[in-house]
Scaffold this motif. Structure first.
Motif, PDB file in Angstrom:
ATOM      1  N   PHE A  89       9.611   3.990  -4.946  1.00 25.51           N
ATOM      2  CA  PHE A  89       9.277   4.688  -3.704  1.00 25.51           C
ATOM      3  C   PHE A  89       7.804   5.054  -3.595  1.00 25.51           C
ATOM      4  CE2 PHE A  89       8.885   8.759  -1.334  1.00 25.51           C
ATOM      5  CZ  PHE A  89       9.059   8.228  -0.067  1.00 25.51           C
ATOM      6  N   ASP A  90       7.245   5.700  -4.610  1.00 26.10           N
ATOM      7  CA  ASP A  90       5.838   6.111  -4.524  1.00 26.10           C
ATOM      8  C   ASP A  90       4.919   4.907  -4.331  1.00 26.10           C
ATOM      9  OD1 ASP A  90       6.449   8.802  -4.760  1.00 26.10           O
ATOM     10  OD2 ASP A  90       6.196   8.807  -6.943  1.00 26.10           O
ATOM     11  N   THR A  91       5.249   3.814  -4.982  1.00 22.34           N
ATOM     12  CA  THR A  91       4.425   2.608  -4.870  1.00 22.34           C
ATOM     13  C   THR A  91       4.554   1.983  -3.483  1.00 22.34           C
ATOM     14  OG1 THR A  91       4.762   2.258  -7.230  1.00 22.34           O
ATOM     15  CG2 THR A  91       3.870   0.409  -5.970  1.00 22.34           C
ATOM     16  N   ILE A  92       5.762   1.861  -2.972  1.00 18.31           N
ATOM     17  CA  ILE A  92       5.962   1.225  -1.664  1.00 18.31           C
ATOM     18  C   ILE A  92       5.324   2.047  -0.554  1.00 18.31           C
ATOM     19  CG2 ILE A  92       8.170   2.167  -0.886  1.00 18.31           C
ATOM     20  CD1 ILE A  92       7.419  -1.558  -0.949  1.00 18.31           C
ATOM     21  N   ARG A  93       5.217   3.360  -0.743  1.00 12.83           N
ATOM     22  CA  ARG A  93       4.584   4.204   0.280  1.00 12.83           C
ATOM     23  C   ARG A  93       3.108   3.873   0.467  1.00 12.83           C
ATOM     24  NH1 ARG A  93       5.135   9.972   1.204  1.00 12.83           N
ATOM     25  NH2 ARG A  93       4.403   9.263   3.208  1.00 12.83           N
ATOM     26  N   GLU A  94       2.476   3.253  -0.525  1.00 12.20           N
ATOM     27  CA  GLU A  94       1.082   2.833  -0.373  1.00 12.20           C
ATOM     28  C   GLU A  94       0.970   1.808   0.767  1.00 12.20           C
ATOM     29  OE1 GLU A  94      -1.800   3.275  -2.719  1.00 12.20           O
ATOM     30  OE2 GLU A  94      -0.758   4.838  -3.836  1.00 12.20           O
ATOM     31  N   LEU A  95       2.011   1.018   0.934  1.00 11.73           N
ATOM     32  CA  LEU A  95       2.041  -0.008   1.982  1.00 11.73           C
ATOM     33  C   LEU A  95       2.811   0.451   3.216  1.00 11.73           C
ATOM     34  CD1 LEU A  95       1.412  -3.009   2.725  1.00 11.73           C
ATOM     35  CD2 LEU A  95       3.634  -3.572   1.689  1.00 11.73           C
ATOM     36  N   ARG A  96       3.837   1.239   3.010  1.00 10.04           N
ATOM     37  CA  ARG A  96       4.740   1.667   4.090  1.00 10.04           C
ATOM     38  C   ARG A  96       4.766   3.192   4.182  1.00 10.04           C
ATOM     39  NH1 ARG A  96       4.348  -3.244   5.783  1.00 10.04           N
ATOM     40  NH2 ARG A  96       5.558  -4.813   4.672  1.00 10.04           N
ATOM     41  N   PRO A  97       3.653   3.825   4.612  1.00 14.37           N
ATOM     42  CA  PRO A  97       3.586   5.294   4.623  1.00 14.37           C
ATOM     43  C   PRO A  97       4.548   5.956   5.609  1.00 14.37           C
ATOM     44  CG  PRO A  97       1.639   4.351   5.658  1.00 14.37           C
ATOM     45  CD  PRO A  97       2.404   3.211   5.051  1.00 14.37           C
ATOM     46  N   HIS A  98       5.125   5.185   6.524  1.00 15.65           N
ATOM     47  CA  HIS A  98       6.080   5.759   7.473  1.00 15.65           C
ATOM     48  C   HIS A  98       7.398   6.136   6.805  1.00 15.65           C
ATOM     49  CE1 HIS A  98       7.064   1.478   7.298  1.00 15.65           C
ATOM     50  NE2 HIS A  98       8.299   1.854   7.592  1.00 15.65           N
TER      51      HIS A  98
END
Length: 141
Positions: free
Chosen positions: A15-24
């Motif tokens: 999750f923390d990593t994917i938020r770098e690309l998908r902050p929504h």
């Protein structure tokens, strides 16, 4: 660097990593639910772990077949934690996806990338990707 495929039990680790690309994405639960839905369409998630076993980078992809490209893997998501960039994690994931495409008998790998992601573009071009088209999209009411 260790690459593992994430399953339903450990998807939230990315999750923390994917938020770098998908902050929504606002919560790990929302992320896991979205991945569960996408898995029904063949979506898979692989992670590159750092020396401490933490998810440093993640790639989400799925198999597709269409007239213009035949059977291929499509990378929906590829991102690295900002603190882990330029350490080879994304390149390792791209090589892993290449090998998985070969294993599955696919003829290629495709992805789209935001026009502002210049570092990512350098990585893709350096990894043998080409820019054969523009991607257009439209929101319908």
């Amino acid at each position: 660097m260790n690459i593992i495929e994430l399953d339903d039990e450990n998807t939230a680790l990315a999750f923390d990593t994917i938020r770098e690309l998908r902050p929504h994405l606002t919560s790990a639960d929302e992320f896991v639910a979205a991945v569960r839905t996408q898995r029904k369409e063949g979506y898979r998630l692989v992670a590159s772990l750092d020396a401490d076993g933490q998810v440093a980078a993640v790639a989400g992809f799925r198999p597709l077949t269409n007239l213009y490209a035949g059977s291929h893997l499509y990378i929906d998501d590829l991102t690295t934690l900002s603190t882990a960039r330029k350490q080879g994690h994304a390149g390792a994931l791209l090589r892993w996806v290449d090998e998985e495409a070969r294993r599955l008998g696919c003829v290629g790998v495709h992805l789209d990338s935001g026009t502002h992601r210049h570092d990512a573009h350098r990585l893709y071009l350096g990894s043998g990707y080409v820019i054969p088209a523009f991607h257009f999209s439209k929101v319908v009411d």
